[in-house]
Design an enzyme around this catalytic site. Structure first.
Site, PDB file in Angstrom:
ATOM      1  N   SER A 219       0.828  -1.200   0.000  1.00  0.00           N
ATOM      2  CA  SER A 219       0.000   0.000   0.000  1.00  0.00           C
ATOM      3  C   SER A 219       0.869   1.258   0.000  1.00  0.00           C
ATOM      4  CB  SER A 219      -0.946  -0.066   1.197  1.00  0.00           C
ATOM      5  OG  SER A 219      -2.079   0.700   0.943  1.00  0.00           O
ATOM      6  N   LYS A 223       4.044   2.102  -2.607  1.00  0.00           N
ATOM      7  CA  LYS A 223       4.401   3.324  -3.335  1.00  0.00           C
ATOM      8  C   LYS A 223       5.873   3.635  -3.016  1.00  0.00           C
ATOM      9  CE  LYS A 223      -0.164   5.142  -1.879  1.00  0.00           C
ATOM     10  NZ  LYS A 223      -1.198   4.572  -2.662  1.00  0.00           N
ATOM     11  N   TRP A 310     -10.140   0.079  -4.607  1.00  0.00           N
ATOM     12  CA  TRP A 310      -9.566   1.387  -4.275  1.00  0.00           C
ATOM     13  C   TRP A 310      -8.172   1.549  -4.897  1.00  0.00           C
ATOM     14  CZ3 TRP A 310     -11.381   5.816  -3.162  1.00  0.00           C
ATOM     15  CH2 TRP A 310     -10.671   6.786  -2.437  1.00  0.00           C
ATOM     16  N   HIS A 361      -7.417  -5.979   0.382  1.00  0.00           N
ATOM     17  CA  HIS A 361      -6.208  -5.164   0.484  1.00  0.00           C
ATOM     18  C   HIS A 361      -5.368  -5.626   1.675  1.00  0.00           C
ATOM     19  CE1 HIS A 361      -4.064  -1.357  -0.115  1.00  0.00           C
ATOM     20  NE2 HIS A 361      -4.157  -1.119   1.178  1.00  0.00           N
TER      21      HIS A 361
HETATM   22  C1  GTR Z   1      -5.411   4.343   1.988  1.00  0.00           C
HETATM   23  C2  GTR Z   1      -4.881   5.188   0.875  1.00  0.00           C
HETATM   24  C3  GTR Z   1      -4.136   4.325  -0.106  1.00  0.00           C
HETATM   25  C4  GTR Z   1      -3.200   3.350   0.554  1.00  0.00           C
HETATM   26  C5  GTR Z   1      -3.698   2.841   1.892  1.00  0.00           C
HETATM   27  C6  GTR Z   1      -2.639   2.209   2.787  1.00  0.00           C
HETATM   28  O1  GTR Z   1      -6.186   5.033   2.875  1.00  0.00           O
HETATM   29  O2  GTR Z   1      -5.958   5.820   0.270  1.00  0.00           O
HETATM   30  O3  GTR Z   1      -3.462   5.143  -1.045  1.00  0.00           O
HETATM   31  O4  GTR Z   1      -1.936   3.861   0.672  1.00  0.00           O
HETATM   32  O5  GTR Z   1      -4.291   3.807   2.646  1.00  0.00           O
HETATM   33  O6  GTR Z   1      -1.477   2.622   2.788  1.00  0.00           O
HETATM   34  O7  GTR Z   1      -3.006   1.298   3.519  1.00  0.00           O
END
Ligand code: GTR
Length: 381
Positions: A219, A223, A310, A361
């Protein structure tokens, strides 16, 4: 230069979407690997630096120091040696440090390849005592497969809050007498900088083969791993787990989390200039397939999860697929397909790997198994 691409995948047979992506080979497009290395790659990297992730004020500081603060050669029931290393540094704004955890397999007869996890969760997810075990970092499995397992907490480099960059590496190195420039680094770049400092440590540890390190994150950590792998070509493998918006997912698809949303929810993650692209994705000078292409000719792996809309799984797949031309310049296969695989059907035949895991996720045992399999192909040669 823009190329029109018809993006048809098994995942979206119901609709043929046409979007325009910047040419992954750069402007003008590199024709040879020499042109890419000399011009295309540095120009692409600079665009990501200037407009998205920001410019780190320093690489490896002269003040960087490593101190093993804990060592246990009988960790994991005797299977591994645990080391906790304090990595410290100082600069105009004072001093700071972060802790790096490493488990190296005791049965190894030569320096081992390894995986560095940029942990965006808590210490319980990377528990060095191994009292708490978590799929997020299956350190025992990683060690049993012959790799070093290592991890650090991203928040020790810069707290994950919009605090005006007043802590960690930002406090130590940020010297902006006037306004913070639009291309000044932000938290994700500081976390990636930390990954490179961990790699500096690996280079000093004779039990570790620093030329065979895979960097990964989940996540926001994904990045970060992509930015770390793009900047620091010492990383032999880069892995993005469910990195989504401004990670592996193509911005121009505008699916799932959008640029305007991420810059509003997390204004501290990317540089000031990135805010100019809120609701204007099509004006970005790059798209995320180019971030993936910056890993070439080194291997890179992108993973999505089926219930993670998402993060736009299809956008993540397409970015991985559209890195292909740069790998071809090196005479290598990238993902080598434009067809999104069914869930749980990993593609690992070229230098770009991909899978879509069934589920939500997360970073799970299934994901790690694929990363270890891909590592067996690329880190053990
Ligand atoms: C979310 C965000 C994502 C992702 C995620 C995470 O809220 O919108 O871009 O980075 O968090 O890091 O778990």
């Amino acid at each position: 230069m823009l190329v029109k691409l018809a993006l048809l995948t098994a995942f979206s047979m119901s609709h043929l979407s046409a979007i325009e992506l910047p040419n992954v080979l750069g402007t003008p497009p590199s024709q040879t690997k020499e042109e890419w290395v000399k011009t295309g790659r540095p120009q692409t990297l600079e665009l990501f630096r200037k407009h998205i992730f920001g410019r780190a004020p320093i690489g490896k500081p002269d003040t960087l120091a490593f101190k093993v603060i804990e060592e246990d050669p009988t960790a994991m029931g005797g299977a591994a040696t645990l080391k906790i290393i304090e990595i410290s540094y100082s600069g105009p704004g004072g001093a700071s440090q972060f802790k790096l955890i490493t488990f190296t397999p005791n049965k190894a007869t030569k320096p081992v390849p390894g995986y560095l996890l940029i942990c965006n969760r808590g210490i319980e997810n990377i528990d060095p005592t191994r009292k708490e075990k978590d799929d997020f970092w299956p350190a025992e499995t990683i060690v049993a497969r012959g790799y070093m397992a290592s991890a650090f907490l991203n928040a020790e480099l810069s707290i994950d809050k919009n605090l005006n960059f007043n802590n960690g590496a930002h406090k130590v190195f940020d010297q902006y007498p006037k306004e913070r420039p639009g291309d000044a680094w932000a938290t994700i770049a500081a976390w990636a900088w930390g990954a490179s400092r961990a790699l500096d440590y690996f280079e000093t540890d004779p039990s570790i083969d620093a030329s065979k390190i895979g960097v990964l994150g989940h996540s926001r950590g994904g990045k970060t791993s992509l930015w770390a792998g793009a900047n620091d070509q010492r990383f032999a493998l880069t892995i993005s787990n469910n990195s989504g918006c401004t990670g592996a997912a193509l911005a121009r698809r505008k699916k799932g989390e959008l640029v305007g949303r991420i810059n509003t929810s997390f204004p501290h993650w990317f540089c000031g200039n990135y805010k100019k692209f809120n609701n204007r994705e099509e004006t970005l000078p790059v798209d995320q397939h180019q971030l993936i292409a910056l890993m070439a000719p080194r291997p890179v792996y992108v993973a999505s999860a089926s219930k993670d809309a998402w993060a736009d799984p299809e956008g993540e797949f397409l970015a991985a697929a559209h890195a292909e031309p740069v790998y071809r310049l090196f005479g290598l296969k990238g993902l080598n397909t434009m067809t999104m695989p069914a869930p749980d059907q990993p593609i690992q035949t070229g230098h770009v790997g991909y899978h879509l895991r069934t589920g939500k996720h997360d970073l799970t045992d299934y994901d790690w198994e694929q990363y270890l399999n891909f590592g067996d192909l690329h880190l053990k040669k």
